[in-house]
Design a protein around this motif. Sequence first.
Motif, PDB file in Angstrom:
ATOM      1  N   TRP A 164      48.336  55.453 -12.670  1.00 14.75           N
ATOM      2  CA  TRP A 164      48.605  55.540 -14.107  1.00 14.75           C
ATOM      3  C   TRP A 164      47.346  55.149 -14.868  1.00 14.75           C
ATOM      4  CZ3 TRP A 164      52.411  51.910 -17.189  1.00 14.75           C
ATOM      5  CH2 TRP A 164      52.519  52.373 -18.510  1.00 14.75           C
ATOM      6  N   SER A 165      46.676  56.146 -15.418  1.00 14.06           N
ATOM      7  CA  SER A 165      45.443  55.922 -16.164  1.00 14.06           C
ATOM      8  C   SER A 165      45.765  55.544 -17.601  1.00 14.06           C
ATOM      9  CB  SER A 165      44.569  57.172 -16.111  1.00 14.06           C
ATOM     10  OG  SER A 165      44.158  57.437 -14.803  1.00 14.06           O
ATOM     11  N   ASP A 166      46.306  54.370 -17.756  1.00 15.77           N
ATOM     12  CA  ASP A 166      46.721  53.862 -19.054  1.00 15.77           C
ATOM     13  C   ASP A 166      45.536  53.159 -19.704  1.00 15.77           C
ATOM     14  OD1 ASP A 166      48.226  52.943 -21.201  1.00 15.77           O
ATOM     15  OD2 ASP A 166      49.043  51.234 -20.089  1.00 15.77           O
ATOM     16  N   LYS A 167      44.962  53.761 -20.740  1.00 15.83           N
ATOM     17  CA  LYS A 167      43.816  53.240 -21.500  1.00 15.83           C
ATOM     18  C   LYS A 167      42.496  53.414 -20.766  1.00 15.83           C
ATOM     19  CE  LYS A 167      46.620  49.742 -23.846  1.00 15.83           C
ATOM     20  NZ  LYS A 167      47.861  50.021 -23.068  1.00 15.83           N
ATOM     21  N   THR A 168      42.475  53.230 -19.452  1.00 16.81           N
ATOM     22  CA  THR A 168      41.263  53.430 -18.658  1.00 16.81           C
ATOM     23  C   THR A 168      41.641  54.256 -17.441  1.00 16.81           C
ATOM     24  OG1 THR A 168      40.450  51.260 -19.350  1.00 16.81           O
ATOM     25  CG2 THR A 168      39.348  52.287 -17.473  1.00 16.81           C
ATOM     26  N   GLU A 169      40.794  55.244 -17.105  1.00 16.17           N
ATOM     27  CA  GLU A 169      41.201  56.174 -16.058  1.00 16.17           C
ATOM     28  C   GLU A 169      41.058  55.573 -14.662  1.00 16.17           C
ATOM     29  OE1 GLU A 169      36.982  58.631 -15.619  1.00 16.17           O
ATOM     30  OE2 GLU A 169      38.731  59.599 -16.491  1.00 16.17           O
ATOM     31  N   ASP A 170      42.021  55.928 -13.810  1.00 18.51           N
ATOM     32  CA  ASP A 170      41.890  55.694 -12.380  1.00 18.51           C
ATOM     33  C   ASP A 170      40.974  56.780 -11.823  1.00 18.51           C
ATOM     34  OD1 ASP A 170      43.724  53.598 -12.521  1.00 18.51           O
ATOM     35  OD2 ASP A 170      45.424  54.871 -11.993  1.00 18.51           O
ATOM     36  N   ALA A 171      40.074  56.401 -10.926  1.00 18.92           N
ATOM     37  CA  ALA A 171      39.086  57.373 -10.462  1.00 18.92           C
ATOM     38  C   ALA A 171      38.759  57.165  -8.986  1.00 18.92           C
ATOM     39  CB  ALA A 171      37.793  57.263 -11.291  1.00 18.92           C
ATOM     40  N   ARG A 172      38.634  58.295  -8.288  1.00 13.58           N
ATOM     41  CA  ARG A 172      38.183  58.326  -6.887  1.00 13.58           C
ATOM     42  C   ARG A 172      39.117  57.536  -5.969  1.00 13.58           C
ATOM     43  NH1 ARG A 172      34.376  57.327 -10.295  1.00 13.58           N
ATOM     44  NH2 ARG A 172      34.339  55.119  -9.761  1.00 13.58           N
ATOM     45  N   ASP A 173      40.394  57.535  -6.284  1.00  7.79           N
ATOM     46  CA  ASP A 173      41.398  56.855  -5.471  1.00  7.79           C
ATOM     47  C   ASP A 173      42.063  57.850  -4.523  1.00  7.79           C
ATOM     48  OD1 ASP A 173      41.019  54.364  -6.800  1.00  7.79           O
ATOM     49  OD2 ASP A 173      42.342  55.033  -8.422  1.00  7.79           O
ATOM     50  N   THR A 174      42.645  57.325  -3.453  1.00  8.56           N
ATOM     51  CA  THR A 174      43.278  58.172  -2.440  1.00  8.56           C
ATOM     52  C   THR A 174      44.628  57.604  -2.018  1.00  8.56           C
ATOM     53  OG1 THR A 174      41.133  58.902  -1.559  1.00  8.56           O
ATOM     54  CG2 THR A 174      43.055  59.128  -0.120  1.00  8.56           C
ATOM     55  N   PHE A 175      45.651  58.447  -2.049  1.00  4.21           N
ATOM     56  CA  PHE A 175      46.939  58.161  -1.412  1.00  4.21           C
ATOM     57  C   PHE A 175      47.012  59.058  -0.173  1.00  4.21           C
ATOM     58  CE2 PHE A 175      49.273  57.109  -5.678  1.00  4.21           C
ATOM     59  CZ  PHE A 175      48.654  55.874  -5.724  1.00  4.21           C
ATOM     60  N   ASP A 176      46.996  58.465   1.009  1.00  2.00           N
ATOM     61  CA  ASP A 176      46.840  59.266   2.220  1.00  2.00           C
ATOM     62  C   ASP A 176      47.812  58.829   3.309  1.00  2.00           C
ATOM     63  OD1 ASP A 176      45.227  61.130   4.001  1.00  2.00           O
ATOM     64  OD2 ASP A 176      44.948  59.245   5.071  1.00  2.00           O
ATOM     65  N   HIS A 177      48.529  59.807   3.891  1.00  2.00           N
ATOM     66  CA  HIS A 177      49.398  59.606   5.046  1.00  2.00           C
ATOM     67  C   HIS A 177      50.375  58.431   4.859  1.00  2.00           C
ATOM     68  CE1 HIS A 177      46.779  62.526   7.022  1.00  2.00           C
ATOM     69  NE2 HIS A 177      47.779  62.699   7.867  1.00  2.00           N
ATOM     70  N   ASN A 178      51.068  58.466   3.739  1.00  2.00           N
ATOM     71  CA  ASN A 178      52.166  57.525   3.487  1.00  2.00           C
ATOM     72  C   ASN A 178      53.491  58.262   3.623  1.00  2.00           C
ATOM     73  OD1 ASN A 178      50.489  55.140   2.343  1.00  2.00           O
ATOM     74  ND2 ASN A 178      49.803  56.912   1.145  1.00  2.00           N
ATOM     75  N   VAL A 224      45.455  63.134  -3.114  1.00  2.00           N
ATOM     76  CA  VAL A 224      46.762  62.877  -2.512  1.00  2.00           C
ATOM     77  C   VAL A 224      46.845  63.754  -1.272  1.00  2.00           C
ATOM     78  CG1 VAL A 224      49.263  63.054  -2.825  1.00  2.00           C
ATOM     79  CG2 VAL A 224      47.807  62.339  -4.735  1.00  2.00           C
ATOM     80  N   SER A 225      46.837  63.146  -0.079  1.00  2.00           N
ATOM     81  CA  SER A 225      46.670  63.935   1.138  1.00  2.00           C
ATOM     82  C   SER A 225      47.562  63.431   2.264  1.00  2.00           C
ATOM     83  CB  SER A 225      45.212  63.900   1.598  1.00  2.00           C
ATOM     84  OG  SER A 225      44.768  62.572   1.800  1.00  2.00           O
ATOM     85  N   GLY A 226      48.157  64.354   2.989  1.00  2.00           N
ATOM     86  CA  GLY A 226      48.849  64.045   4.225  1.00  2.00           C
ATOM     87  C   GLY A 226      50.089  63.192   4.090  1.00  2.00           C
ATOM     88  N   ASN A 227      50.681  63.125   2.894  1.00  2.00           N
ATOM     89  CA  ASN A 227      51.863  62.282   2.688  1.00  2.00           C
ATOM     90  C   ASN A 227      53.139  63.046   3.008  1.00  2.00           C
ATOM     91  OD1 ASN A 227      50.535  59.829   1.256  1.00  2.00           O
ATOM     92  ND2 ASN A 227      49.736  61.609   0.147  1.00  2.00           N
ATOM     93  N   LEU A 228      54.163  62.295   3.380  1.00  2.81           N
ATOM     94  CA  LEU A 228      55.499  62.836   3.630  1.00  2.81           C
ATOM     95  C   LEU A 228      56.445  62.228   2.609  1.00  2.81           C
ATOM     96  CD1 LEU A 228      57.646  64.335   5.303  1.00  2.81           C
ATOM     97  CD2 LEU A 228      57.678  62.353   6.863  1.00  2.81           C
ATOM     98  N   VAL A 229      57.066  63.069   1.779  1.00  6.49           N
ATOM     99  CA  VAL A 229      57.938  62.605   0.691  1.00  6.49           C
ATOM    100  C   VAL A 229      59.293  63.270   0.845  1.00  6.49           C
ATOM    101  CG1 VAL A 229      58.238  62.399  -1.787  1.00  6.49           C
ATOM    102  CG2 VAL A 229      55.929  62.373  -0.823  1.00  6.49           C
ATOM    103  N   ALA A 230      60.356  62.464   0.944  1.00  2.00           N
ATOM    104  CA  ALA A 230      61.686  63.007   1.185  1.00  2.00           C
ATOM    105  C   ALA A 230      62.718  62.427   0.231  1.00  2.00           C
ATOM    106  CB  ALA A 230      62.118  62.726   2.627  1.00  2.00           C
ATOM    107  N   ASP A 231      63.607  63.265  -0.227  1.00  2.00           N
ATOM    108  CA  ASP A 231      64.858  62.882  -0.885  1.00  2.00           C
ATOM    109  C   ASP A 231      64.712  62.118  -2.199  1.00  2.00           C
ATOM    110  OD1 ASP A 231      66.527  64.005   1.169  1.00  2.00           O
ATOM    111  OD2 ASP A 231      65.974  62.299   2.429  1.00  2.00           O
TER     112      ASP A 231
END
Length: 706
Positions: free
Chosen positions: A475-489, A510-517
């Motif tokens: 959540w880039s609230d007021k200042t941006e999030d940058a170069r972050d990774t969500f991977d294989h969760n 955002v890479s390799g994640n599994l999201v269900a239901d």
Amino acid sequence: MPRSTTAAQPPAVTSGGRSRRRAGGTAGRRRRTAAALTAAAAAVGLFAAAPAHAGPRTAAALPQATRAALDPSLVAGTGADLGITEQEAEHAATDGTVIGPGRDAYTLPAEASGRSAVTLQPGQYVEFTLPKAANALSVRYSIPDAPQGGGTTSPLAVTVDGRDRRTMTLTSQYAWLYNQYPFSNDPGADLLFPDQWITECGCVPDQTTPEPVVTKPFRPNHFYDEQRLLLGRTYRAGQKVRLTVPAGGEPTTVDLLDSQLVAPPKVDPLAVNVLAFGADPSGRRDSAPALDKAIAFARTAHLKVYIPPGTFQVNRHIIVDDITIEGAGNWYTIIKGHQVTLGSPAAGGTSQPAGPGGGSLHTGVGFYGKDAAAGGSSHVHLSDFAIEGDVRDRVDTDQVNGIGGALSDSSISGLYIQHTKAGMWLDGPMHNLVITGNEIVDQTADGINFHTGVTDSVVRNNLLRNTGDDALAMWSDKTEDARDTFDHNTVQTPVLANGIALYGGTDNTVSGNLVADPIREGSGIQVGSRFGAEAFTGHLWITGNTTVRAGTYDLNWNIGLGAIWFYALERNIDADVEVTGDRFLDTTYNAIMLVSDFPVKDLYSITNVHFKDIQVDGTGTSVVSARVAGGATFQNVDARNVGAVGVNNCGSFHFTSAGSEFTLTDLGGNDGGGTTGDWLAPWELPNTITCDDRPPVVPPPAPGAW
């Protein structure tokens, strides 16, 4: 199309939460109340659930282990690997009643993994055959609420091969919320916001004469909880774990069993042991002062802090900076606290930072970096213990999260976090935080949220289940999030909102994640210009993810959402977005959705989004739904078992003679669809108006090998 507006809205955005402008007694009495609540939950479902199956039934020819309730081969290469084996109750031997499958919000099947579970009456069982050796179990379950709310307790007998009986005491004290966001614990409560639009009556109640009667309990949700059990010995593969509700117990719905082989407790004789400073491993005395003293000594001596096996009572934040704290393993070292009501709302400071709109009304167990405004904390390393809170409702101003504050050049690994508000809510600016190998379950809000200027940080190989809001968010609230990774969760059953959500930012992955239901008002993956976020800039890579049974029904729009959806509510979305190599399996409605809201449909657009090498296996409606101006490119998007032919291309709803304001560009290789034709038929390109927001939903067959 237009989302109905309201005369008033929920409270403003606060630290640790976002306002979502959308929408005791005897055992016999409790059972009657449970039946009434279940009936009420079913009554407010949007569609009819599938019929239940009553046992006995064996588990022959059914998979012994699943991932996201599917054959593991179908989701190979995605999600977390924490050595946990998942088994679905509906695939096990039982003489109980299989409920579901069903995806209607406010029902027990909808919130279950795989959208199905087993309900046991007293004397009934469900039995799992261990696929691998195990010495530890986790049971995901639901039992009834108390008639006036607040939860009940009930026993569950656990045997292995008919021997070694143990009894778990289940509780619903952390489940069962009701009413409009941010919810109530009272099943008999009147509407929290009678001046908001209510889909069930198609009205704004306090502007309607006579004011409609809203069925109570209104919108029951968050039914499930989970509990862990160390078995004390290792059982081999093939042995049978039976869960039985004893006589006098409550009706118990079992969703799944997780089993694993837990390593012996870790010991670090060279670290500073908190026992030497008076910490109480029995949990009877407050150990917070002892932890503070151990941390202070360890920093002076340049040593680690070690928390041995035991349950340590901590009822406030432990402030950490330049320190390593390790436990014996999250099955052995448990930091557990009560939620404490403060005498007055906290107005600031490092332990209770105030969010916009007010300060914390409560405190509770948590490990917090210093506030970013005070310089934040750095070089903090937390590992191998559990944080178990006592949060039973949602108060967005409260800082009652498992991990909080600002933590730069730090790491968090091997934690188990349960019953806090958000598992980890990081308030930046901050940088270089690595979060790996954690389990976060049963939250009333988010799982992990990178809030405000979190940069160069990674969330990898974590399991998040039953969050009360976005499981993973930037959540880039007021200042941006940058170069972050969500991977294989792995993300399962977020009760509200999305599995993974991105609100602004630059060069994130955002890479390799599994999201269900996902269950209500969200989806598998959302890219949203909303909640006051900074713009998307640079690049956004969404690569190699898999969603399963994603796409929920939006109460205010009265349409289904996509497995992945882009939402231009407050700004254009025009960064370079690459969606590549993703799989969307068994999607409830459409796989891909690009949308704005009617009041801003002529202000904001979505452009420069590119879909490539995508597999879509099963949609209830179309592959693509476009309800916005702009355009996207499609290349090698292969689909099958599609419920509705073509695309839903409404553009920005001007229906001009020149065609839709949204252009689909075919770069080739877009094949397949359903029995009614190809999903991207030539006559629909590049911008033919084919607006059908609510085509019939055709439930697809179960996904299979491609």
